[in-house]
Enzyme design. Structure first.
Site, PDB file in Angstrom:
ATOM      1  N   GLN A  22       1.023  -1.079   0.118  1.00 50.56           N
ATOM      2  CA  GLN A  22      -0.029  -0.031   0.105  1.00 50.56           C
ATOM      3  C   GLN A  22       0.644   1.267   0.095  1.00 50.56           C
ATOM      4  O   GLN A  22       1.617   1.699   1.182  1.00 50.56           O
ATOM      5  CB  GLN A  22      -0.804  -0.238   1.237  1.00 50.56           C
ATOM      6  CG  GLN A  22      -1.784   1.234   1.471  1.00 50.56           C
ATOM      7  CD  GLN A  22      -2.430   1.116   2.763  1.00 50.56           C
ATOM      8  OE1 GLN A  22      -1.908   0.530   3.664  1.00 50.56           O
ATOM      9  NE2 GLN A  22      -3.595   1.725   3.012  1.00 50.56           N
ATOM     10  N   GLU A  29      -9.414  -0.948   5.421  1.00 53.79           N
ATOM     11  CA  GLU A  29      -8.114  -1.527   6.150  1.00 53.79           C
ATOM     12  C   GLU A  29      -8.536  -1.423   7.633  1.00 53.79           C
ATOM     13  O   GLU A  29      -8.103  -2.355   8.296  1.00 53.79           O
ATOM     14  CB  GLU A  29      -7.307  -0.406   5.619  1.00 53.79           C
ATOM     15  CG  GLU A  29      -5.973  -0.734   6.631  1.00 53.79           C
ATOM     16  CD  GLU A  29      -4.921   0.327   6.422  1.00 53.79           C
ATOM     17  OE1 GLU A  29      -4.996   1.343   6.087  1.00 53.79           O
ATOM     18  OE2 GLU A  29      -3.589   0.134   6.756  1.00 53.79           O
TER      19      GLU A  29
END
Lengths: 371, 395
Positions: B133, B250
């Site tokens: 990420q 997330e």
């Protein structure tokens, strides 16, 4: 666990009625009322007519048998406006009779409790701290019946009650030596006096001076039964406290969105936003614990003691925090009698103590879980 | 919730149970599956793990709720929960867990083009393509939208230059989902969401050593990296919307990490001792342990309640910021208590002087400080709660 349609309807009905009929001004009117009994009989009659007094009473005795989770929904809504009523106290008498009463005892009391003509209560505490295992009030066998001697205080809704479920120490009981008695409040030898405490309720001091009751007044079970009954009291009171803290939080949040200082809404200050966010998070934890405890009563779950103590401990901690922040965040106006913040603070103090404070329940939870 | 299973769900549970009995390699029973997730070399070198991964991927159960055409199993949330419960029951683990599964996959399902879904989802579903990420930058931490990694439209491709940091597993990743700046005149409105192949010329990942001694995070440098035009997810300058959704996924996955929160009482009995009544001897420590355990219990009930209230297939809501802060606070306090219970045995570093279990507690205590920083710090989560859930005004 999600609510069913009947429960959603009940919750909506309770929310609407409380808002219209029992706003905080109703609780305010009861403060210092002469010869007050801690609730408004007219409102009680309406609650009975709506069936709330029969929510946990079996259908055969005139109730709807909707369960404790449903009762909790109503208690939560009543808590929002601090609406004083003996609904929980009376329901605890119902629980005692359902758990530990025989057919005759149930037939004698449940119909009246269901239609609200009889108000019940639980007489357990005897001193400043909740300590059921230290019960000193004695029950002595006499001529086939029992003689009760001792003092109970505070007895919640004690000046309004017609029936008291009394926790007593039976002289011959050994280790498991607590017992429950169903005692009419007009019995000879029982005197009661009001306790003028900080909230709008009127608990009582009950003096049992050679009170003689028949053999049919004793309910079955011992210390474990007292615990089972108290866990219902803890779950139910936690529901009321959940409603109180939810409203206290929402009222405070509204103030943060309307109060202007330094040329801006005080709710735009990050320090206050984070305090609000932290309180909101605590509220979520507490709601989960309270709902789980209420459902555990209905499921007759083995872990009810753990869940009830979790609910009462978290409800105590969170209500403490939010009611104090309600005053703090309102500033000067929160200190005035005119504002509701003080009413929430005062009722919070009482509810936190009742049926065991947070410390009592943390200790109990720890013991039950091997700490 | 086994008592609420309908007949169909009971049948499904039986099917999962039988399948696991036949297909889960016995050698892996009780093994901590996260070792394969965190280390690509361990995973690659273990043929038993690879066998298990292939078998699990073949039935789509790594991503059970994804459509079958993207490598999932097309199942509902209830079935997915059953798979998790049966894995735990069998002492097995899901070999497909990854950032791709937790974050990028759900985001592509909502925002990706059909081509992007077909190009990437099946390789997330069988865990043959690892993702990292690329969000935070040295100057863009909590203020993520101030990110500066430059992305220029070169007509037939994008050209990316800049630096990312705290990129988990970047040194082992095949691809990176990345936030880049396509417009410098607007803050949130100048950000785009780009998929970058880590093998592209100009990409370099350097591991960062943390206080716990591990090198989980990396710095990633992009120097004139060419990226195909079709790797843009969502609109040009529309990346912030995609990113906010991904961050919800997330936080949702982070706040769900509650496994292993067993009671600390046995550890305290061992290291602290007990009094005559069998209680933990240090009454002050005992009281704080009880409080922490109670909050963990209420947290578990809250996760369940939020899941029930969200209903089937709705995905995470603003409530995940509340959950993430509750969880990180409870888990960090628990890690502090573990070290306090161990006393001086909880402060070892070298492996000759302290037991492995003791050193694991020490390292975890240090690592746990990241809980309230990664995935959006405690402060950022509270900003989100204040604005989105409570409707408090901007300054």
């Amino acid at each position: 666990m999600a609510l069913n349609d009947e429960q959603i309807m009940l919750k909506d009905m309770a929310a609407g009625w409380v808002k219209d009929t029992m706003p905080t001004t109703a609780a305010r009117a009861l403060y210092g009322a002469p010869d007050g009994i801690g609730h408004a009989p007219d409102a009680w009659a309406e609650m009975a007519a709506m069936g709330w007094t029969g929510i946990i009473v079996p259908e055969a005795h005139g109730g709807s048998d909707f369960g404790f989770r449903s009762l909790g929904l109503v208690l939560e809504e009543l808590g929002r406006t601090l609406a004083p009523s003996p609904l929980l106290s009376s329901a605890l008498a119902v629980s005692a009779l359902r758990l530990a009463g025989d057919a005759a005892q149930q037939a004698r009391w449940l119909p009246g409790l269901a239609d609200g003509s009889v108000i019940g209560t639980l007489a357990v505490d005897e001193g400043p701290r909740h300590a059921p295992l230290a019960t000193a009030l004695t029950a002595t066998p006499v001529g086939g019946g029992w003689r009760l001697d001792g003092i109970k205080r505070p007895v919640q809704d004690g000046m309004a009650a017609h029936l008291a479920i009394v926790v007593a120490r039976v002289a011959d009981g050994g280790a498991d030596d607590l017992a429950l008695f169903a005692v009419p409040c007009d019995v000879a030898g029982l005197t009661r006096d009001p306790l003028d405490q900080v909230d709008a309720r009127v608990p009582a001091i009950y003096r049992f001076d050679g009170v003689e009751v028949g053999p049919d007044s004793r309910l079955v079970g011992g210390t474990a039964m007292v615990d089972a009954l108290l866990d219902r009291a803890r779950a139910g009171l936690s529901a009321e406290m959940l409603g109180m803290m939810t409203q206290a939080f929402e009222t405070t949040l509204e103030y943060l969105k309307t109060r202007v200082q330094f040329g801006q809404l005080i709710g735009s200050f990050q320090a206050l936003q984070h305090r609000a966010a932290d309180m909101f998070a605590e509220l979520q934890l507490t709601r989960s614990a309270v709902e789980a405890a209420l459902s555990a009563v209905d499921a007759d779950a083995d872990d009810l003691p753990t869940r009830a103590s979790l609910a009462k401990a978290l409800a105590g901690e969170s209500l403490h925090r939010i009611s104090r922040q309600m005053v703090q965040l309102h500033g000067g106006i929160g200190m005035t009698h005119e504002h509701d913040a003080g009413l929430y603070l005062r009722r919070a103090g009482v509810a936190e103590q009742c049926y065991g404070n947070a410390a009592f329940h943390r200790e109990r939870w720890g013991r039950l879980n091997g700490f | 919730m086994a008592d609420h299973d309908s007949t169909a769900l009971q049948d499904f549970r039986q099917e999962v149970r039988s399948w696991l009995a036949e297909n889960f390699p016995a050698e892996l029973k009780g093994v901590d599956g996260t070792i394969y997730q965190s280390n690509v070399h361990t995973a690659a070198a273990d043929p038993t793990y690879q066998l298990w991964r292939e078998r699990f991927a073949s039935v789509g159960w790594g991503v059970p709720t994804w459509p079958v055409r993207y490598g999932g199993a097309g199942l509902g949330t209830e079935e997915a929960v059953i798979i998790g419960e049966e894995l735990a029951r069998a002492g097995a683990f899901n070999p497909i867990r990854s950032f791709g599964v937790m974050m990028l996959g759900p985001t592509l399902l909502e925002y990706g083009t059909e081509e992007q879904k077909q190009t990437h989802l099946p390789y997330i579903a069988d865990h043959t393509r690892r993702w990292c990420q690329g969000f935070s930058e040295p100057g863009a931490g909590s203020d993520l939208a101030s990110l500066q990694t430059k992305c220029t439209d070169m007509g037939d491709h994008w050209l990316v230059s800049g630096q990312k940091i705290w990129t988990s597993g970047a040194d082992q990743a095949d691809w990176c989902f990345c936030l880049v700046r396509t417009d410098t005149s607007r803050k949130q409105g100048g950000i785009s969401f780009l998929l970058i192949d880590m093998k592209s010329p100009g990409v370099e990942a350097r591991p960062i050593v943390l206080i716990s001694g591990v090198t989980h995070f990396c710095e990633v440098f992009f120097t004139d990296v060419k990226v195909p035009k079709e790797n843009l997810v969502g609109e040009v300058n529309g990346g912030w919307t995609v990113a906010k959704r991904l961050l919800q996924f997330e936080r949702d996955s982070l706040s769900g990490v509650r496994s292993g929160l067993g009671s600390l009482a046995p550890l305290a009995h061992q290291y602290v001792g007990t009094d005559a009544e069998g209680r933990i001897a240090d009454s002050d420590l005992r009281g704080r342990m009880i409080h922490n355990a109670m909050r963990a219990s209420a947290y578990a009930a809250t996760l369940e309640r939020f899941r029930d209230e969200a209903g089937e297939g709705r995905g995470p809501s603003n409530g995940v910021s509340v959950l993430k802060n509750l969880w990180s606070g409870i888990a960090q306090e628990r890690a502090e208590l573990e070290v306090e219970i161990l006393g001086s045995q909880g402060l070892g570093w070298g492996d000759d002087s302290y037991a492995d279990e003791e050193r694991a507690i020490t390292r975890h205590w240090l690592h746990s400080k990241a809980y309230s920083i990664y995935g959006g710090s405690y402060e950022v989560q509270n900003n989100i709660t204040a604005k989105r859930s409570l409707g408090l005004p901007d300054a």
